[in-house]
Structures are given as C-alpha cells and as structure tokens.
Design a protein around this motif. Structure first.
Motif, mmCIF file in Angstrom:
data_model
loop_
_atom_site.group_PDB
_atom_site.id
_atom_site.type_symbol
_atom_site.label_atom_id
_atom_site.label_comp_id
_atom_site.label_asym_id
_atom_site.label_seq_id
_atom_site.Cartn_x
_atom_site.Cartn_y
_atom_site.Cartn_z
ATOM 1 N N ASP A 64 5.220 5.073 5.215
ATOM 2 C CA ASP A 64 5.916 4.596 6.459
ATOM 3 C C ASP A 64 7.610 4.311 6.554
ATOM 4 O O ASP A 64 8.079 4.738 7.245
ATOM 5 C CB ASP A 64 5.102 3.451 6.868
ATOM 6 C CG ASP A 64 3.819 3.833 7.523
ATOM 7 O OD1 ASP A 64 3.466 4.944 7.700
ATOM 8 O OD2 ASP A 64 2.895 2.754 8.031
ATOM 9 N N LYS B 281 0.670 3.600 2.099
ATOM 10 C CA LYS B 281 0.920 3.809 3.282
ATOM 11 C C LYS B 281 2.016 3.301 3.871
ATOM 12 O O LYS B 281 2.991 3.592 4.588
ATOM 13 C CB LYS B 281 -0.424 3.504 4.241
ATOM 14 C CG LYS B 281 -0.260 3.635 5.719
ATOM 15 C CD LYS B 281 -0.049 5.378 6.135
ATOM 16 C CE LYS B 281 -0.139 5.647 7.489
ATOM 17 N NZ LYS B 281 0.928 4.861 8.428
ATOM 18 N N ASP B 282 2.189 1.880 3.338
ATOM 19 C CA ASP B 282 3.326 1.167 3.553
ATOM 20 C C ASP B 282 4.653 1.895 3.251
ATOM 21 O O ASP B 282 5.637 1.952 4.031
ATOM 22 C CB ASP B 282 3.457 -0.283 3.180
ATOM 23 C CG ASP B 282 2.345 -1.336 3.696
ATOM 24 O OD1 ASP B 282 1.886 -0.935 4.788
ATOM 25 O OD2 ASP B 282 1.712 -1.973 2.726
ATOM 26 N N LYS C 189 0.452 7.372 -6.636
ATOM 27 C CA LYS C 189 -0.180 6.763 -5.874
ATOM 28 C C LYS C 189 -1.293 5.853 -6.566
ATOM 29 O O LYS C 189 -1.737 4.876 -5.881
ATOM 30 C CB LYS C 189 -0.961 7.751 -4.754
ATOM 31 C CG LYS C 189 -1.893 8.727 -5.601
ATOM 32 C CD LYS C 189 -2.356 9.802 -4.596
ATOM 33 C CE LYS C 189 -3.282 10.752 -4.925
ATOM 34 N NZ LYS C 189 -3.791 11.492 -4.152
ATOM 35 N N SER D 125 0.806 -1.287 -0.042
ATOM 36 C CA SER D 125 -0.087 -0.095 -0.008
ATOM 37 C C SER D 125 0.575 1.326 -0.011
ATOM 38 O O SER D 125 2.000 1.328 0.260
ATOM 39 C CB SER D 125 -0.871 -0.089 1.198
ATOM 40 O OG SER D 125 -0.121 0.095 2.360
ATOM 41 N N ASN E 293 -5.914 2.147 4.193
ATOM 42 C CA ASN E 293 -5.451 2.561 5.194
ATOM 43 C C ASN E 293 -4.385 3.758 5.395
ATOM 44 O O ASN E 293 -3.655 3.830 6.067
ATOM 45 C CB ASN E 293 -4.459 1.310 5.871
ATOM 46 C CG ASN E 293 -5.601 0.344 6.195
ATOM 47 O OD1 ASN E 293 -6.554 0.443 6.369
ATOM 48 N ND2 ASN E 293 -5.124 -0.881 5.846
ATOM 49 N N ILE E 294 -4.571 4.653 4.306
ATOM 50 C CA ILE E 294 -3.927 5.880 4.326
ATOM 51 C C ILE E 294 -4.531 6.927 5.194
ATOM 52 O O ILE E 294 -5.482 7.106 5.249
ATOM 53 C CB ILE E 294 -3.852 6.497 2.822
ATOM 54 C CG1 ILE E 294 -3.005 5.667 1.898
ATOM 55 C CG2 ILE E 294 -3.431 8.053 2.909
ATOM 56 C CD1 ILE E 294 -3.066 6.103 0.367
#
Length: 230
Positions: free
Chosen positions: A88, A84-85, A222, A82, A229-230
């Motif tokens: 992070d 988000k991954d 993106k 993702s 889960n962003i």
C-alpha cells in the motif's frame, strides 16, 4: 536477547531523550531490532549507557509513531508490518515519486542536476565495493536531491513519511536484489529525463523504479512479513 546497539555519544548537542529516541528508532528502521522482537527498558538502557528514564520516554514516543506496540503485562514489541501494508505504501509512493521527478525536470537548477550525477556515481561505486549500507545511503541521497529539486515542501514531507514506513526492509532489498545493474539503469533513466527537462519521462521512470521495488518485495521477501489481509 543480544541487542545490536552501541553506547551513545553523550557529548552530542541534542537532549539525551532525543538521542536515545533516535538511536532506538534507527535500530528498528535498519532492522537491528526486528518485527515482533521484545524491547526491554533495562537491556536498552544498559546497551546505550543511560538511565531507564529516557529509554522509557523513547518507547512511549515510538509507540505513538507506530513502530512499537505495548501489550498489557508483556511490555513493548517492535511492530509487525504486513506485506499488504508495505505494498500500500509503495503504491502511493510510486505516484508521488513520479510527481517529484516530473517537477524536478521542470525546476531543477544546474547545481542540483550536477549533484544528482554525483550521487548516481557514488551509488555505482558502492555497488562495486559490495557496500550495502553505502548503497542504501546513496540511494536515499539521490531521491532526496530529486525532492529538493522539486521545490515542494508538502510533497517532500509526505514522501519522507512514506519512505520511513518501509525503511526497515531496504537492507533486505539491497542485500538480496543481485541485479544491481538494473538499479543503476533506473537511476540513470530518471537522471537523464530530469537533465533533458522531460517531465513526462521523469515521472514514468521514477514510478517504474518504485514499482520494481514493490515487485521484488512481493516475489522474494513476502515470507519474512505477516501476510494477513493481502
């Protein structure tokens, strides 16, 4: 599905299972095997010119690394990552790359600084040739010299692990990021700070370099990632 893999050089000194594992792993990291793509033992074995046994072992190992996902009655798939991954990872890596550059500014030998100059020059030459793979390789080598100069094995191990988690997206970054003059400037800023033994500036410039990668991914690519889960 036509997998972009070449037959292996079986004269390599490494064990066959390791050669197969590294070949498939590299194909995932450099984007030849894409997120969500099904990975089939028979096709991989045929492409690589080996039996199914080392391929099966490689798939199990890649599952443990999180690069492949096994689904009951469906088989193996390249793991999705993702956005988000990725963000992070880059947030953590930004701080650690800053630390590495600051340590390099204190600990780098003159030989290591000269090597950084050479990698920076080679990176520019790859840009002039529009050699994307060369850009990726020289960017990686530039950062590896900084880690070498930082002289902290634990830090090196952590950063290399984080780098591999976003390796598969670097082709997109260097292909689509057409403002390459900024990349050259970012490298030069880090190099100048290390050469002048300014650990604070080295930290600042190295962090900014990784933060710019993060901003690019968020703003430009993106749509290529799952965005849960962003």
């Amino acid at each position: 599905m036509d997998i972009d893999l070449d037959k292996l050089d079986l004269h390599d000194y490494k064990p066959l299972r390791e050669i197969v594992f590294e070949s498939i792993r590299e194909a995932i990291l450099d984007g030849r095997l894409k997120p969500g793509e099904r990975v089939m033992e028979i096709q991989l074995a045929e492409k690589l010119g080996v039996s199914r046994t080392p391929v099966r072992e490689a798939i199990r190992k890649l599952e443990l690394e999180g690069l492949l996902i096994m689904e009951p009655r469906k088989g193996a798939y390249v793991a999705d990552v993702s956005l988000k991954d990725v963000v992070d990872v880059l947030e953590v890596r930004s701080s650690l790359e800053g630390l590495a550059a600051s340590l390099a500014a204190i600990r780098a030998s003159e030989e290591e600084i000269q090597l950084l100059r050479e990698k920076s020059t080679q990176f520019k030459e790859c840009i002039e040739k529009s050699d994307v793979q060369g850009m990726i390789n020289k960017d990686t080598e530039f950062h590896e010299v900084i880690l070498q100069a930082a002289k902290n094995k634990k830090l090196t191990s952590i950063i290399e692990s984080l780098r591999e988690q976003v390796q598969r997206f670097r082709v997109t970054y260097f292909t689509e990021y057409n403002m390459t003059t900024y990349l050259v400037k970012e490298h030069q800023n880090v190099l100048d700070a290390i050469e002048s033994r300014n650990s604070e500036k080295a930290n600042e410039y190295a962090q900014k370099h990784i933060e710019n990668i993060e901003k690019f991914i968020v703003s430009r690519v993106k749509d290529n990632f799952k965005i849960d889960n962003i």
